[in-house]
Design a protein around this motif. Structure first.
Motif, PDB file in Angstrom:
ATOM      1  N   LEU A 259      44.959   6.723   7.559  1.00  0.00           N
ATOM      2  CA  LEU A 259      44.433   7.933   6.911  1.00  0.00           C
ATOM      3  C   LEU A 259      43.142   7.559   6.213  1.00  0.00           C
ATOM      4  O   LEU A 259      43.093   6.555   5.497  1.00  0.00           O
ATOM      5  CB  LEU A 259      45.461   8.433   5.889  1.00  0.00           C
ATOM      6  N   PHE A 260      42.101   8.325   6.439  1.00  0.00           N
ATOM      7  CA  PHE A 260      40.854   8.065   5.705  1.00  0.00           C
ATOM      8  C   PHE A 260      40.079   9.362   5.517  1.00  0.00           C
ATOM      9  O   PHE A 260      40.300  10.335   6.237  1.00  0.00           O
ATOM     10  CB  PHE A 260      39.986   7.032   6.446  1.00  0.00           C
ATOM     11  N   SER A 261      39.205   9.348   4.510  1.00  0.00           N
ATOM     12  CA  SER A 261      38.312  10.491   4.273  1.00  0.00           C
ATOM     13  C   SER A 261      36.958  10.166   4.854  1.00  0.00           C
ATOM     14  O   SER A 261      36.462   9.052   4.706  1.00  0.00           O
ATOM     15  CB  SER A 261      38.103  10.721   2.778  1.00  0.00           C
ATOM     16  N   ASN A 262      36.354  11.152   5.467  1.00  0.00           N
ATOM     17  CA  ASN A 262      35.003  10.994   6.006  1.00  0.00           C
ATOM     18  C   ASN A 262      34.270  12.322   5.842  1.00  0.00           C
ATOM     19  O   ASN A 262      34.672  13.305   6.450  1.00  0.00           O
ATOM     20  CB  ASN A 262      35.074  10.617   7.492  1.00  0.00           C
ATOM     21  N   PRO A 263      33.235  12.408   4.995  1.00  0.00           N
ATOM     22  CA  PRO A 263      32.676  11.388   4.104  1.00  0.00           C
ATOM     23  C   PRO A 263      33.744  10.845   3.165  1.00  0.00           C
ATOM     24  O   PRO A 263      34.628  11.592   2.746  1.00  0.00           O
ATOM     25  CB  PRO A 263      31.610  12.149   3.303  1.00  0.00           C
ATOM     26  N   ASP A 293      40.437  12.936   7.194  1.00  0.00           N
ATOM     27  CA  ASP A 293      40.251  14.012   6.214  1.00  0.00           C
ATOM     28  C   ASP A 293      38.762  14.319   6.141  1.00  0.00           C
ATOM     29  O   ASP A 293      37.989  13.538   5.614  1.00  0.00           O
ATOM     30  CB  ASP A 293      40.792  13.532   4.864  1.00  0.00           C
ATOM     31  N   GLU A 294      38.381  15.460   6.702  1.00  0.00           N
ATOM     32  CA  GLU A 294      36.957  15.798   6.820  1.00  0.00           C
ATOM     33  C   GLU A 294      36.590  16.975   5.924  1.00  0.00           C
ATOM     34  O   GLU A 294      35.716  17.785   6.244  1.00  0.00           O
ATOM     35  CB  GLU A 294      36.624  16.040   8.297  1.00  0.00           C
ATOM     36  N   ILE A 295      37.248  17.036   4.778  1.00  0.00           N
ATOM     37  CA  ILE A 295      37.092  18.195   3.901  1.00  0.00           C
ATOM     38  C   ILE A 295      35.702  18.267   3.259  1.00  0.00           C
ATOM     39  O   ILE A 295      35.298  19.320   2.780  1.00  0.00           O
ATOM     40  CB  ILE A 295      38.246  18.229   2.859  1.00  0.00           C
ATOM     41  N   PHE A 296      34.953  17.154   3.296  1.00  0.00           N
ATOM     42  CA  PHE A 296      33.575  17.157   2.776  1.00  0.00           C
ATOM     43  C   PHE A 296      32.539  17.146   3.914  1.00  0.00           C
ATOM     44  O   PHE A 296      31.380  16.815   3.686  1.00  0.00           O
ATOM     45  CB  PHE A 296      33.346  15.944   1.864  1.00  0.00           C
ATOM     46  N   VAL A 324      45.214  11.927  17.265  1.00  0.00           N
ATOM     47  CA  VAL A 324      44.141  12.283  16.314  1.00  0.00           C
ATOM     48  C   VAL A 324      44.440  13.617  15.618  1.00  0.00           C
ATOM     49  O   VAL A 324      44.751  14.614  16.280  1.00  0.00           O
ATOM     50  CB  VAL A 324      42.776  12.349  17.041  1.00  0.00           C
ATOM     51  N   HIS A 325      44.326  13.600  14.286  1.00  0.00           N
ATOM     52  CA  HIS A 325      44.630  14.781  13.471  1.00  0.00           C
ATOM     53  C   HIS A 325      43.552  14.918  12.400  1.00  0.00           C
ATOM     54  O   HIS A 325      43.191  13.932  11.747  1.00  0.00           O
ATOM     55  CB  HIS A 325      46.002  14.635  12.829  1.00  0.00           C
ATOM     56  N   ILE A 326      43.067  16.140  12.235  1.00  0.00           N
ATOM     57  CA  ILE A 326      41.961  16.388  11.296  1.00  0.00           C
ATOM     58  C   ILE A 326      42.458  17.283  10.167  1.00  0.00           C
ATOM     59  O   ILE A 326      43.190  18.244  10.407  1.00  0.00           O
ATOM     60  CB  ILE A 326      40.785  17.100  12.016  1.00  0.00           C
ATOM     61  N   ILE A 327      42.032  16.958   8.949  1.00  0.00           N
ATOM     62  CA  ILE A 327      42.295  17.824   7.798  1.00  0.00           C
ATOM     63  C   ILE A 327      40.977  18.478   7.416  1.00  0.00           C
ATOM     64  O   ILE A 327      39.940  17.808   7.330  1.00  0.00           O
ATOM     65  CB  ILE A 327      42.830  16.989   6.610  1.00  0.00           C
ATOM     66  N   TYR A 328      41.045  19.783   7.189  1.00  0.00           N
ATOM     67  CA  TYR A 328      39.847  20.456   6.723  1.00  0.00           C
ATOM     68  C   TYR A 328      40.230  21.542   5.714  1.00  0.00           C
ATOM     69  O   TYR A 328      41.417  21.841   5.533  1.00  0.00           O
ATOM     70  CB  TYR A 328      39.032  21.045   7.912  1.00  0.00           C
TER      71      TYR A 328
END
Lengths: 488, 488
Positions: A259-263, A293-296, A324-328
């Motif tokens: 799990l990681f945030s990007n940015p 986690d692409e919330i930014f 692959v799973h994306i959080i927004y």
């Protein structure tokens, strides 16, 4: 296996029946004696309580009813400096007009930079979005049950919006999407669906301190920090992942994903296409999930291009995209945390199907869906808003970082997010976690500033603080710098 | 303990060192031999895979990544007739104008009876509630983060509204209240806080089939049906609770509480003050929780008075009130399921504190909070609405029950809810669960009616169906009766 190790000599022929008898015999004999001595009278039958008279004296003996053991830690006050800081601000919030001595909030990643644009849009369009200005208003369009995963129109609008803010090189399929009541349940539902209780995710640290609650509170999934360092601006590398995975497996942890945030949150750096490719390749090799986690994603202000993990996954035929799973969500890029709008985007059919059902607990009210369908579909406004949003973060970031620089406090390089990762190690009285927490307390009590210390983000280098700057007016930044100067 | 039982004779002096040696010696010797034979070459180190070349052939050997074991059942299509029926309606919904041959929905407890009143209120007040018509509109009033448990003004408005619809004899303290995104998360969060994974709630059956998902999906809490019978109109008794509790404890279940709906769902009967008192007394004696789902409290149309468990708990000084928890929401009484508005009301401080934190996953968007503050505070409208709501349910109920009576189908006595509990046992081809499911299928396919069979509600008497009637026009009821006649 441990118990029988002493007898291996016997089995392997380097002993005899006698040795093989004596050792276990003695062990068993003394074990029996020990157990006999410890033996206590049988516990009372719990059902026997039903035969007791129903008197108030019995009731008073029972005492207060208890909550579940999993609720006990939740009922206690928070122990993370992240939450302690947020709570403290509530008691005495800074206001340039009414409370100039209050605590300045740098702990919450929210932006008011484009509220003028949002205010205009809402004033002009909100009624239309709820169809209240036309004769065709029908209460059933907002009042009745709707699919928990979100109206198709909203998912279509979200897919288009996400593609737009992510540079237009990636497209999203609305049928792979579930709308959630904020980014927080999106993280939780993904954790529930990808890992079992006791399993773990690798997560590059420093990481957003809210993840501890989002993930651990209810799903029981563990987070294993993959420590990144200031020497390479806290950038994630595959070798660090590899090392962390090996160590975790040696300890017996089952790692289900990364799990990681990007940015990245709290540092604000942006992962390159090559790094994303390497992470996905690593995950493929280890057969684990990737949660990005692409919330930014739309709050990028530097020169570096943002690339979605969805784009990398889709571009290469070598990968099993289903991992692959994306959080927004809209709390950051559209500055609407009050709207509780989140998204799960997944290439895995089972994840989407399970998440749809779990949305009965975290679905978005239909009136809010109607407003967001209009807002996200207003492409002219969205283009105007996004350009302003990026430009204004860039300007505020410059002001903030320059202000700190002038008083000798550097920041990590960053290209996205509503925060800076600030190196306040020069203000530490001791270069340790304790020194950092002392500074956190001094910032709160003396300088009256709430900044999130690195220890709350599992940073292993003391002295770093996350400072959110997008809810500050320019004048507030001057006040802030004066206050920090007091500690220098 | 089992392993050492054979040696008890030794310990108790009825043997000697020889016997005490020989038995464990032999056991250990043969165990070693057995293990040695079974010993296989060491398994490959999972971490050694890192040294394999990263080729696509390896990738293809790994296969598809798996979801968590707890997500697997959720990803499958539903197996309860309740959900099967709801899905079937979506494929071919009845519409008196556009699809007269479609399936008539009796499976969903929603009401359109007072949509005219709601439509009027929304048209007149929605903009004011969002402060959009005054010059003072401030985007920050709806866009920013707010406490996850709900704005204080909303909790005050809810407390007043709940007291009002519950006859005014009970008051609710807003600080004991948490606002949730619908009644569904309210149930789940309470289950999480009151019982641990594997613990159980007693629940009078027949019960609302959604509880299985609401509670079991994520919290792992079991539901133990306490079977009620048609002979006393499916009314809950303390002796049935006592018997179920004893049986559960004998099976090793840990019962943490009693959960029930009042007015009951699916039967629609209302628990008397005496029964509530007896349930609370029983819970006190057993030191377990009481969860009263009162989501239909304002949908009472009979002569029987509705009494909240909160009133009973507050009225008697003998009880430890902290074991009492109330579920409420606006999906039924205010016909606003699309608004996802629920409430947890608890006398237990720890439950409220834990629930506040869990609301990060299920909080209500601020714009919806603003609308509801206005709506619930408009006492004149609320009085008008509630009177109409009750009267119109009563009228529709009469029409529905009379219609069935004329074709020889009786209903259970009821005084609340948006449904009837209909005895269709005369239409069964065999008096069994199979017979009931056959009838369910025949209703769906032949008569094109979706009614929820009792088996989905854990009813032990075959032939009962829950039929929701408050989204039907009077003309629809005629069509419905004609269709049922076909099966008689």
């Amino acid at each position: 296996m441990r118990l029988i190790v002493p007898l291996q000599g016997v089995v392997q022929g380097r002993g005899g029946l006698f040795v093989g008898s004596l050792i276990p015999c003695c062990l068993f004999y003394f074990l029996q004696l020990y157990l006999k001595r410890r033996r206590s009278p049988p516990p009372p039958d719990p059902d026997s309580s039903t035969e007791l008279p129903r008197t108030s004296s019995r009731s008073s003996r029972i005492g207060r009813v208890r909550v579940s053991s999993r609720a006990v830690p939740l009922a206690k006050p928070p122990d993370s400096p992240y939450y302690i800081g947020l709570e403290r601000v509530k008691t005495d919030p800074y206001d340039p007009l009414t409370n100039r001595d209050g605590i300045i909030q740098l702990g919450l990643a929210e932006s008011t930079l484009c509220f003028d644009l949002l205010q205009r849009w809402m004033s002009e369009n909100l009624m239309d979005s709820l169809m209240l200005q036309s004769d065709g208003f029908d209460i059933s369009s907002i009042a009745m049950y709707q699919p928990f995963e979100g109206l198709l129109e909203l998912r279509v609008a979200f897919a288009d919006f996400m593609s737009r803010i992510m540079g237009g090189n990636v497209s999203f399929d609305p049928s792979n999407m579930v709308i959630t009541a904020g980014g927080t349940p999106a993280v939780e539902v993904l954790a529930f669906c990808l890992a079992d209780h006791g399993n773990a995710f690798l997560i590059p640290s420093p990481y957003y301190p809210g993840f501890d609650r989002d993930i651990k509170f209810r799903t029981g999934v563990e987070l294993i920090p993959v420590h990144c360092r200031s020497s390479d601006n806290f950038t994630l590398t595959v070798s660090a992942l590899e090392q962390a995975l090996n160590q975790a497996r040696k300890r017996g942890s089952k790692v289900s994903g990364i799990l990681f945030s990007n940015p990245s949150n709290p540092v604000g750096n942006i992962l390159s296409r090559e790094t994303l490719h390497a992470i996905l390749s690593f995950a493929q090799e280890k057969n684990i999930h990737v949660i990005s986690d692409e919330i930014f994603a739309g709050s990028v202000y530097g020169d570096k291009e943002f690339v979605s993990m969805a784009e990398v996954a889709a571009a290469s035929g070598d990968f099993d995209k289903s991992r692959v799973h994306i959080i927004y969500g809209l709390s950051k890029d559209l500055s609407l945390p009050g709207f509780r709008a989140g998204v799960i985007y997944s290439f895995h059919e089972d994840v989407i199907n399970a998440a749809k059902k779990l949305m009965r607990f975290s679905s978005m009210p239909v009136p809010v869906q109607r407003i967001l369908i209009s807002l996200l579909s207003d492409t002219r406004f969205i283009e105007e808003y996004m350009a302003a949003h990026r430009q204004r973060i860039r300007d505020k970031h410059f002001l903030f970082v320059e202000g700190l620089k002038q008083i000798g406090i550097p920041c990590a390089e960053s290209g996205g997010g509503l925060y800076c990762w600030v190196d306040m190690s020069s203000l530490l009285t001791s270069y340790s976690e304790k020194g950092e927490l002392d500074l956190f307390e001094k910032l709160l009590s003396v300088a009256k500033i709430n900044a999130t210390p690195g220890t709350a983000c599992y940073c292993i280098e003391p002295g770093w603080f996350r400072c959110c700057f997008t809810a500050l007016a320019d004048e507030d930044i001057s006040v802030l710098m004066e206050r920090i100067k007091l500690l220098c």
